[in-house]
Design a protein around this motif. Structure first.
Motif, PDB file in Angstrom:
ATOM      1  N   LYS A   1      -2.948  -1.036  15.660  1.00 42.06           N
ATOM      2  CA  LYS A   1      -1.725  -1.702  16.119  1.00 42.06           C
ATOM      3  C   LYS A   1      -0.654  -0.766  16.678  1.00 42.06           C
ATOM      4  O   LYS A   1       0.135  -1.171  17.534  1.00 42.06           O
TER       5      LYS A   1
ATOM      6  N   GLN B   1      10.222  -6.507  -4.507  1.00 50.05           N
ATOM      7  CA  GLN B   1       9.145  -7.212  -3.799  1.00 50.05           C
ATOM      8  C   GLN B   1       9.532  -8.676  -3.712  1.00 50.05           C
ATOM      9  O   GLN B   1       9.914  -9.266  -4.720  1.00 50.05           O
ATOM     10  N   ARG B   2       9.431  -9.273  -2.537  1.00 48.45           N
ATOM     11  CA  ARG B   2       9.771 -10.703  -2.456  1.00 48.45           C
ATOM     12  C   ARG B   2       8.731 -11.495  -3.250  1.00 48.45           C
ATOM     13  O   ARG B   2       7.546 -11.137  -3.273  1.00 48.45           O
TER      14      ARG B   2
ATOM     15  N   THR C   1       8.915   2.065   7.513  1.00 53.08           N
ATOM     16  CA  THR C   1       7.975   1.199   8.229  1.00 53.08           C
ATOM     17  C   THR C   1       7.690   1.787   9.610  1.00 53.08           C
ATOM     18  O   THR C   1       8.600   2.317  10.258  1.00 53.08           O
ATOM     19  N   THR C   2       6.433   1.684  10.040  1.00 51.73           N
ATOM     20  CA  THR C   2       6.099   2.088  11.408  1.00 51.73           C
ATOM     21  C   THR C   2       6.642   1.017  12.338  1.00 51.73           C
ATOM     22  O   THR C   2       6.281  -0.159  12.208  1.00 51.73           O
TER      23      THR C   2
ATOM     24  N   LYS D   1       2.317  -8.304  -7.920  1.00 53.88           N
ATOM     25  CA  LYS D   1       2.488  -6.843  -7.869  1.00 53.88           C
ATOM     26  C   LYS D   1       3.642  -6.392  -8.775  1.00 53.88           C
ATOM     27  O   LYS D   1       3.604  -5.314  -9.358  1.00 53.88           O
TER      28      LYS D   1
ATOM     29  N   VAL E   1       0.781   8.396   5.194  1.00 53.36           N
ATOM     30  CA  VAL E   1      -0.094   8.186   4.037  1.00 53.36           C
ATOM     31  C   VAL E   1      -1.525   7.852   4.461  1.00 53.36           C
ATOM     32  O   VAL E   1      -1.761   7.121   5.400  1.00 53.36           O
TER      33      VAL E   1
ATOM     34  N   SER F   1      14.356  -8.398   6.222  1.00 51.97           N
ATOM     35  CA  SER F   1      14.668  -7.431   5.159  1.00 51.97           C
ATOM     36  C   SER F   1      15.971  -6.699   5.472  1.00 51.97           C
ATOM     37  O   SER F   1      16.800  -6.489   4.586  1.00 51.97           O
TER      38      SER F   1
ATOM     39  N   GLN G   1       6.165  -4.515   5.985  1.00 55.15           N
ATOM     40  CA  GLN G   1       5.261  -4.433   7.130  1.00 55.15           C
ATOM     41  C   GLN G   1       5.979  -4.746   8.444  1.00 55.15           C
ATOM     42  O   GLN G   1       6.994  -5.437   8.445  1.00 55.15           O
TER      43      GLN G   1
ATOM     44  N   PHE H   1       0.830  -1.208   0.000  1.00 53.16           N
ATOM     45  CA  PHE H   1       0.000   0.000   0.000  1.00 53.16           C
ATOM     46  C   PHE H   1       0.867   1.263   0.000  1.00 53.16           C
ATOM     47  O   PHE H   1       0.604   2.205  -0.719  1.00 53.16           O
ATOM     48  N   VAL H   2       1.911   1.269   0.824  1.00 56.87           N
ATOM     49  CA  VAL H   2       2.728   2.461   0.962  1.00 56.87           C
ATOM     50  C   VAL H   2       3.871   2.476  -0.065  1.00 56.87           C
ATOM     51  O   VAL H   2       4.065   3.443  -0.796  1.00 56.87           O
TER      52      VAL H   2
ATOM     53  N   ARG I   1      -8.582  -3.807   5.753  1.00 59.83           N
ATOM     54  CA  ARG I   1      -7.807  -4.338   6.877  1.00 59.83           C
ATOM     55  C   ARG I   1      -8.378  -3.878   8.228  1.00 59.83           C
ATOM     56  O   ARG I   1      -8.516  -2.692   8.475  1.00 59.83           O
TER      57      ARG I   1
HETATM   58  N1  LIG Z   1      -1.303   1.500   4.838  1.00 58.20           N
HETATM   59  C1  LIG Z   1      -1.295   2.650   5.477  1.00 58.20           C
HETATM   60  O1  LIG Z   1      -2.292   3.341   5.447  1.00 58.20           O
HETATM   61  C2  LIG Z   1      -0.064   3.141   6.240  1.00 58.20           C
HETATM   62  C3  LIG Z   1       0.008   4.479   6.668  1.00 58.20           C
HETATM   63  C4  LIG Z   1       1.143   4.923   7.345  1.00 58.20           C
HETATM   64  C5  LIG Z   1       2.164   4.015   7.617  1.00 58.20           C
HETATM   65  N2  LIG Z   1       2.067   2.725   7.215  1.00 58.20           N
HETATM   66  C6  LIG Z   1       3.169   1.813   7.532  1.00 58.20           C
HETATM   67  O2  LIG Z   1       3.888   1.508   6.353  1.00 58.20           O
HETATM   68  C7  LIG Z   1       4.412   0.178   6.455  1.00 58.20           C
HETATM   69  C8  LIG Z   1       4.007  -0.643   5.238  1.00 58.20           C
HETATM   70  O3  LIG Z   1       2.590  -0.745   5.239  1.00 58.20           O
HETATM   71  P1  LIG Z   1       1.780  -1.233   3.971  1.00 58.20           P
HETATM   72  O4  LIG Z   1       0.371  -0.864   4.242  1.00 58.20           O
HETATM   73  O5  LIG Z   1       2.417  -0.768   2.713  1.00 58.20           O
HETATM   74  O6  LIG Z   1       1.992  -2.832   4.105  1.00 58.20           O
HETATM   75  P2  LIG Z   1       1.788  -3.942   2.966  1.00 58.20           P
HETATM   76  O7  LIG Z   1       1.642  -5.244   3.689  1.00 58.20           O
HETATM   77  O8  LIG Z   1       0.773  -3.517   1.984  1.00 58.20           O
HETATM   78  O9  LIG Z   1       3.172  -3.932   2.193  1.00 58.20           O
HETATM   79  C9  LIG Z   1       4.350  -4.499   2.649  1.00 58.20           C
HETATM   80  C10 LIG Z   1       5.018  -5.153   1.452  1.00 58.20           C
HETATM   81  O10 LIG Z   1       6.341  -5.551   1.816  1.00 58.20           O
HETATM   82  C11 LIG Z   1       6.611  -6.793   1.195  1.00 58.20           C
HETATM   83  N3  LIG Z   1       7.740  -7.455   1.848  1.00 58.20           N
HETATM   84  C12 LIG Z   1       7.784  -8.044   3.059  1.00 58.20           C
HETATM   85  N4  LIG Z   1       9.014  -8.573   3.261  1.00 58.20           N
HETATM   86  C13 LIG Z   1       9.753  -8.283   2.188  1.00 58.20           C
HETATM   87  C14 LIG Z   1      11.099  -8.562   1.798  1.00 58.20           C
HETATM   88  N5  LIG Z   1      11.937  -9.267   2.579  1.00 58.20           N
HETATM   89  N6  LIG Z   1      11.536  -8.104   0.604  1.00 58.20           N
HETATM   90  C15 LIG Z   1      10.711  -7.406  -0.205  1.00 58.20           C
HETATM   91  N7  LIG Z   1       9.430  -7.126   0.078  1.00 58.20           N
HETATM   92  C16 LIG Z   1       8.963  -7.562   1.269  1.00 58.20           C
HETATM   93  C17 LIG Z   1       5.296  -7.538   1.322  1.00 58.20           C
HETATM   94  O11 LIG Z   1       5.216  -8.636   0.460  1.00 58.20           O
HETATM   95  C18 LIG Z   1       4.295  -6.417   0.993  1.00 58.20           C
HETATM   96  O12 LIG Z   1       4.039  -6.328  -0.394  1.00 58.20           O
HETATM   97  C19 LIG Z   1       3.875  -0.397   7.765  1.00 58.20           C
HETATM   98  O13 LIG Z   1       4.827  -0.238   8.764  1.00 58.20           O
HETATM   99  C20 LIG Z   1       2.694   0.479   8.064  1.00 58.20           C
HETATM  100  O14 LIG Z   1       2.409   0.523   9.433  1.00 58.20           O
HETATM  101  C21 LIG Z   1       0.983   2.267   6.520  1.00 58.20           C
END
Ligand SMILES: NC(=O)c1ccc[n+]([C@@H]2O[C@H](COP(=O)([O-])OP(=O)(O)OC[C@H]3O[C@@H](n4cnc5c(N)ncnc54)[C@H](O)[C@@H]3O)[C@@H](O)[C@H]2O)c1
Length: 564
Positions: free
Chosen positions: A331, A77-78, A180-181, A86, A217, A162, A138, A50-51, A403
């Motif tokens: 969370k 992306q893994r 990441t948060t 994706k 975001v 990672s 994440q 998402f981010v 979610r």
């Molecule tokens: N979604 C929101 O609204 C939002 C807002 C602010 C902050 N955040 C923070 O941003 C961070 C990411 O959130 P998100 O919503 O994008 O999560 P998400 O689960 O959509 O994306 C995480 C991505 O990382 C990938 N990933 C995991 N391990 C990996 C690796 N070893 N190598 C490559 N890719 C890998 C996953 O497959 C996934 O596609 C989190 O910490 C979240 O708390 C999210």
């Protein structure tokens, strides 16, 4: 055995096999070489969820004064069965996330197909090419009970893994920016030791250049702007990292109009994120008790909040709806509470408000099931076996992100009480937490485990046709303020349902005229924080009685029985 990743549209992609990696790296390396010759910095964004997907596009869209791209971005992306598709979407110039912001799709298309400043890959070797790595994977908080955030733990596996992978591949001059948060303390006390150990093993004397800057975001209509045109906070692990992260963010984010705050240490920017979201969770949770007060004392909390909001000091008071979903608010406070003991080693318990707020928010939606039960009972219809339509599966209006949505709890509680559920949501094609409840959000942490009789929910599909969804329902729950639901007229709803039904308003969607009209049509109405509906019901009943009396006076008592 061959493994596949399936996109939300149903397209199947075979996961790469070991001999695919060398060719993939050659492709990436050639592109990176060309780009470096053009003077562009190479940025790897790790995790295009998402981010990360939108952050990658924001960076790739960066231009110099003559309009030339200054960065070449590789989205990494893994290749998991859940996420590998994706990479293919991005490489076609399509967003891998469903976004209501009209800027997202053209921006990704522009960067991939026109500017050629964005590609995606599955090979970790891409990290070898990076000047900057942005980490957007994440970091979860796993709760073991419903409504008790203390009974849980931070799941840093993806993040720790990672960081180790990054340290194994990057040059010591690469800036690693964690977005990441995380639990406060992670950058210095978790990431740094992991990376330093690998660096020493690789023979690097230099410490990893680690920085932290959290994302604010907001999925929805302003997705891109909430990353690019928004205030940032950042920090570095040492002076060099702090200077590098400040320079990088100033180049890619609109810090001219939205000034950036540089804090002294990563734990400060990490804490800023956690407090920010805990504050929001708390002001929402605090209204839960006033919502019940309102329901039991004839008060319309929606109007009360409107009255309060005119006061500038209180303008951000917000109605909580059926619980507080999304990935972050449920969370983030938990990450802080957990860090105090498990990263910083304190034994005492200083947290009261933050965990309580999360627990209240996590269970607020259950009350909707009670309102539905009571509304049906007032219509002499049992909840068991009643057909109930939930309008809105996502966690907030006009987005498709499901979610931790309050809607999930509503569906689960009503299902265990014996009701038959239907769901409509114009933004959600697949409600994975329900359809694939044994896998989402993970095989061990579906909310399913807190409820009985959930198996049949795997067959529940989100309907797109409202008329068909409403046909024959006993109750409809307005769970999300999607724009499609705001203008629905009571006459149309009752016509589509085919008979009077129970109406549950979870989000102040119905104004008093609509509530009145539903009662006139023979429906029952209840709502979170909407104690005044009883008054409207009494008024409609009194008007009806008056009308019947008048009719009886005019035509005799028989005419009333016949007409009614
Ligand atoms: N979604 C929101 O609204 C939002 C807002 C602010 C902050 N955040 C923070 O941003 C961070 C990411 O959130 P998100 O919503 O994008 O999560 P998400 O689960 O959509 O994306 C995480 C991505 O990382 C990938 N990933 C995991 N391990 C990996 C690796 N070893 N190598 C490559 N890719 C890998 C996953 O497959 C996934 O596609 C989190 O910490 C979240 O708390 C999210």
């Amino acid at each position: 055995m061959k493994q596949y990743s399936i996109s939300p549209d149903g397209e199947k992609f075979q996961l790469p096999e070991p001999n695919d990696y060398a060719g993939e790296f050659e492709r990436i390396e050639d592109r990176a070489r060309e780009q470096r010759e053009l003077g562009r910095e190479i940025v790897v964004v790790m995790g295009v969820g998402f981010v990360g997907a939108v952050m990658a596009a924001v960076v790739a869209d960066t231009e110099d004064e003559s309009g030339n791209p200054t960065k070449f971005v590789i989205g990494m992306q893994r290749p998991s069965t859940r996420s590998y598709w994706k990479i293919h979407m991005l490489n076609r110039g399509l967003p891998p996330v469903q976004a209501e912001d009209p800027e997202v799709a053209p921006m990704i298309h522009r960067c991939v197909n026109e500017k050629k400043s964005l590609i995606a890959t599955f090979t970790y070797d891409a990290l070898k090419l990076a000047d900057v790595v942005v980490v957007d994977v994440q970091c979860d908080y796993l709760k073991e009970s419903l409504g008790n955030v203390r009974d849980g733990r931070t799941d840093m596996y993806a993040l720790e893994k990672s960081l180790e992978i990054i340290a194994e591949h990057i040059s010591p001059e690469t800036l690693v920016l964690i977005e990441t948060t995380v639990a406060p303390g992670t950058t210095e006390q978790v990431a740094y030791p992991i990376m330093r150990k690998v660096f020493r093993r690789r023979g690097f004397e230099k410490d990893p250049l680690l920085a932290h800057s959290f994302e604010r975001v907001m999925p929805g209509k302003h997705y891109v702007a909430s990353i690019r045109d928004f205030w940032r906070v950042c920090s570095g692990i040492n002076d060099e990292a702090a200077k590098r992260v400040e320079k990088f963010l100033k180049e890619v984010i609109n810090t001219k109009e939205f000034p950036m705050t540089v804090l002294d240490r990563p734990i400060e920017s990490e804490t800023a994120k956690i407090i920010e979201n805990s504050f929001r969770a708390t002001i929402l949770a605090f209204l839960d008790e006033w919502s019940l007060f309102a329901e039991r004392n004839g008060v319309d909390l929606i109007k009360v909040l409107e009255a309060i909001r005119v006061r500038p000091t209180h303008s951000n008071i917000i109605f909580p709806g059926p619980g507080i979903g999304g990935y972050c608010l449920p969370k983030d406070g938990g990450l802080g509470v957990w860090a105090y003991r498990h990263i910083h080693g304190f034994e005492d318990d200083i947290f009261k408000i933050t965990p309580l707020a999360i627990d209240i928010n996590d269970t607020r939606a259950l009350h909707v099931a009670q309102l539905t039960r009571d509304a049906l009972r007032n219509m002499s219809r049992p909840l068991a076996a009643a057909e109930i339509l939930l309008l809105g599966a996502s966690y907030r209006e006009d987005v498709g992100d499901t979610r931790y949505s309050g809607s999930e709890l509503i569906v689960r509680r009503l299902t265990e009480m014996g009701a038959e559920l239907r769901v409509h949501d114009p933004y959600v094609q697949h409600w994975w937490e329900i359809e694939k409840q044994d896998e989402y959000p993970s095989s061990t942490h579906s909310l399913k485990r807190f409820f009985r009789s959930q198996d049949k929910l795997s067959d529940l599909r989100v309907k797109q046709d409202l008329k068909q969804a409403l046909n024959g329902t006993d109750a409809v729950i307005f769970a999300v303020r999607h724009k499609n639901y705001l203008d629905l007229s009571p006459d149309n709803v009752v016509e589509m349902a085919g008979w009077p039904l129970a109406i549950i308003d979870c989000f102040g969607i119905l104004d008093d005229n609509k509530i009145k009209r539903y009662f006139e049509l023979g429906c029952e109405v209840k709502g979170l924080g909407r104690g005044h509906v009883k008054r409207i019901k009494d008024q409609v009943r009194a008007e009806r009685e008056k009308m019947l009396m008048a009719l009886s006076d005019k035509n005799g008592p028989d005419s009333v029985t016949k007409k009614t």
